[in-house]
Design a protein around this motif. Structure first.
Motif, PDB file in Angstrom:
ATOM      1  N   VAL A  84     -30.265 -62.698 -11.789  1.00 24.72           N
ATOM      2  CA  VAL A  84     -29.176 -63.672 -11.788  1.00 24.72           C
ATOM      3  C   VAL A  84     -27.872 -62.976 -11.404  1.00 24.72           C
ATOM      4  CG1 VAL A  84     -30.320 -65.057 -13.547  1.00 24.72           C
ATOM      5  CG2 VAL A  84     -28.642 -63.331 -14.236  1.00 24.72           C
ATOM      6  N   SER A  85     -26.899 -63.757 -11.021  1.00 21.90           N
ATOM      7  CA  SER A  85     -25.579 -63.228 -10.711  1.00 21.90           C
ATOM      8  C   SER A  85     -24.840 -62.893 -12.003  1.00 21.90           C
ATOM      9  CB  SER A  85     -24.777 -64.246  -9.901  1.00 21.90           C
ATOM     10  OG  SER A  85     -24.517 -65.399 -10.687  1.00 21.90           O
ATOM     11  N   ARG A  86     -23.767 -62.123 -11.883  1.00 24.43           N
ATOM     12  CA  ARG A  86     -22.975 -61.782 -13.064  1.00 24.43           C
ATOM     13  C   ARG A  86     -22.355 -63.027 -13.681  1.00 24.43           C
ATOM     14  NH1 ARG A  86     -19.725 -56.102 -12.027  1.00 24.43           N
ATOM     15  NH2 ARG A  86     -21.537 -54.827 -11.467  1.00 24.43           N
ATOM     16  N   PHE A  87     -21.932 -63.952 -12.836  1.00 26.65           N
ATOM     17  CA  PHE A  87     -21.346 -65.183 -13.351  1.00 26.65           C
ATOM     18  C   PHE A  87     -22.354 -65.942 -14.199  1.00 26.65           C
ATOM     19  CE2 PHE A  87     -20.718 -69.789 -12.800  1.00 26.65           C
ATOM     20  CZ  PHE A  87     -19.480 -69.927 -13.406  1.00 26.65           C
ATOM     21  N   GLU A  88     -23.567 -66.095 -13.680  1.00 22.96           N
ATOM     22  CA  GLU A  88     -24.600 -66.800 -14.438  1.00 22.96           C
ATOM     23  C   GLU A  88     -24.987 -66.026 -15.679  1.00 22.96           C
ATOM     24  OE1 GLU A  88     -29.066 -68.746 -13.771  1.00 22.96           O
ATOM     25  OE2 GLU A  88     -27.944 -67.899 -12.082  1.00 22.96           O
ATOM     26  N   LEU A  99     -29.829 -59.295 -15.175  1.00 26.49           N
ATOM     27  CA  LEU A  99     -29.456 -58.906 -13.818  1.00 26.49           C
ATOM     28  C   LEU A  99     -30.595 -58.180 -13.117  1.00 26.49           C
ATOM     29  CD1 LEU A  99     -25.893 -57.453 -14.532  1.00 26.49           C
ATOM     30  CD2 LEU A  99     -26.412 -59.690 -13.566  1.00 26.49           C
ATOM     31  N   SER A 101     -34.154 -57.111 -11.476  1.00 27.48           N
ATOM     32  CA  SER A 101     -35.119 -57.804 -10.626  1.00 27.48           C
ATOM     33  C   SER A 101     -36.516 -57.682 -11.222  1.00 27.48           C
ATOM     34  CB  SER A 101     -35.112 -57.210  -9.217  1.00 27.48           C
ATOM     35  OG  SER A 101     -33.835 -57.357  -8.626  1.00 27.48           O
TER      36      SER A 101
END
Length: 266
Positions: A84-88, A99, A101
């Motif tokens: 996921v992105s840092r924002f999510e 974060l 994979s």
């Protein structure tokens, strides 16, 4: 699907998915790896309140393969999200995403089935719980030191405690908004630093076939500690690792004369 929820139906499951369900009024989540045919491989612990177990309790702390009904215990089904992105990562509840994979499903299933046969070591709430088990199956990362956890639920708790405790109150912004921004920023930094996708010198990629040797060495250290110390003292020593920085920060910000502290910023 919203960012705040990864609730899925059983028809959406794929072999190798990291799934979880909330229990006890959504106070904590239980994690596992979906394999196939409605089966889930997950780490279970012995009955009662157990912070961490010894070798004498290992028969109750084991990796098992359960059907979906037993795993969910009438709860809802959710999927743990990877990459996921840092924002999510920051807007979602801790223990629901990472974060890091995910490895291909074949590797994930290989680790899960291997650990089903050979075990994952003794259950430890602070650094070897069901979420750590599932993250290891998905990424191959494991704690190779004495302390720490990839568990979002555990790391977020200690991050919140440290974020509030280590704030230098004599230099805080005067407004409540400034205070909230400082605490929130520090919390996000600490939580991010403990995620599997960020890397840590105590966490390495370990092949599942070599995990037994690592667990044996860890269990030997635990047995030696148990002979020397009581259960309560061992638990407090683990907690002290996470909260030790609080004591030193308090000494710096509250016990050091203000004029001396100000010199450090010049």
């Amino acid at each position: 699907m919203g960012l705040m929820s990864s609730k899925i139906g059983r028809d959406e499951l794929r072999p190798g998915d990291h799934i979880y369900t909330w229990r006890s009024g959504n106070s904590y989540s239980h994690h596992g790896i979906y394999v196939r045919d409605g089966k889930v491989i997950h780490l279970t612990r012995g009955p009662g309140l157990i912070i961490f177990s010894s070798s004498t309790q290992s028969s109750d702390d084991r990796v098992v393969c359960s059907n979906m009904e037993d795993f969910l215990c009438d709860g809802q089904l959710y999927r743990f999200e990877y990459g996921v992105s840092r924002f999510e990562f920051f807007i979602r509840r801790p223990g629901t995403c990472s974060l890091a994979s995910s490895d291909p499903p074949e590797q994930v299933l290989h680790r899960a089935y291997y650990l089903l046969e050979n075990g994952f070591g003794n259950y430890q709430l602070l650094n070897r719980n069901c979420e750590d088990f599932s993250i290891y199956c998905k990424t191959g990362f494991i704690n190779t030191g004495r302390h720490g956890s990839f568990s979002g639920q555990i790391s977020s708790l200690f991050s919140a405690i440290n974020a509030v405790a280590i704030i230098p109150y004599r230099f805080l912004p005067a407004s409540l908004i400034g205070l909230a921004l400082v605490v929130c920023g520090l919390y996000c930094f600490l939580r991010l630093s403990n995620d599997a996708g960020r890397g840590n010198r105590d966490f390495d990629a370990v092949e599942v076939e070599k995990l037994a040797d690592l667990s044996d060495a860890h269990n030997i250290r635990e047995d030696m500690n148990m002979m020397e110390n009581s259960t309560i003292r061992r638990f407090l020593r683990r907690v002290n690792y996470h909260s030790g920085g609080i004591v030193w920060t308090i000494r710096i910000w509250y016990w050091t004369p203000e004029n001396t502290t100000l010199l450090w910023f010049k």
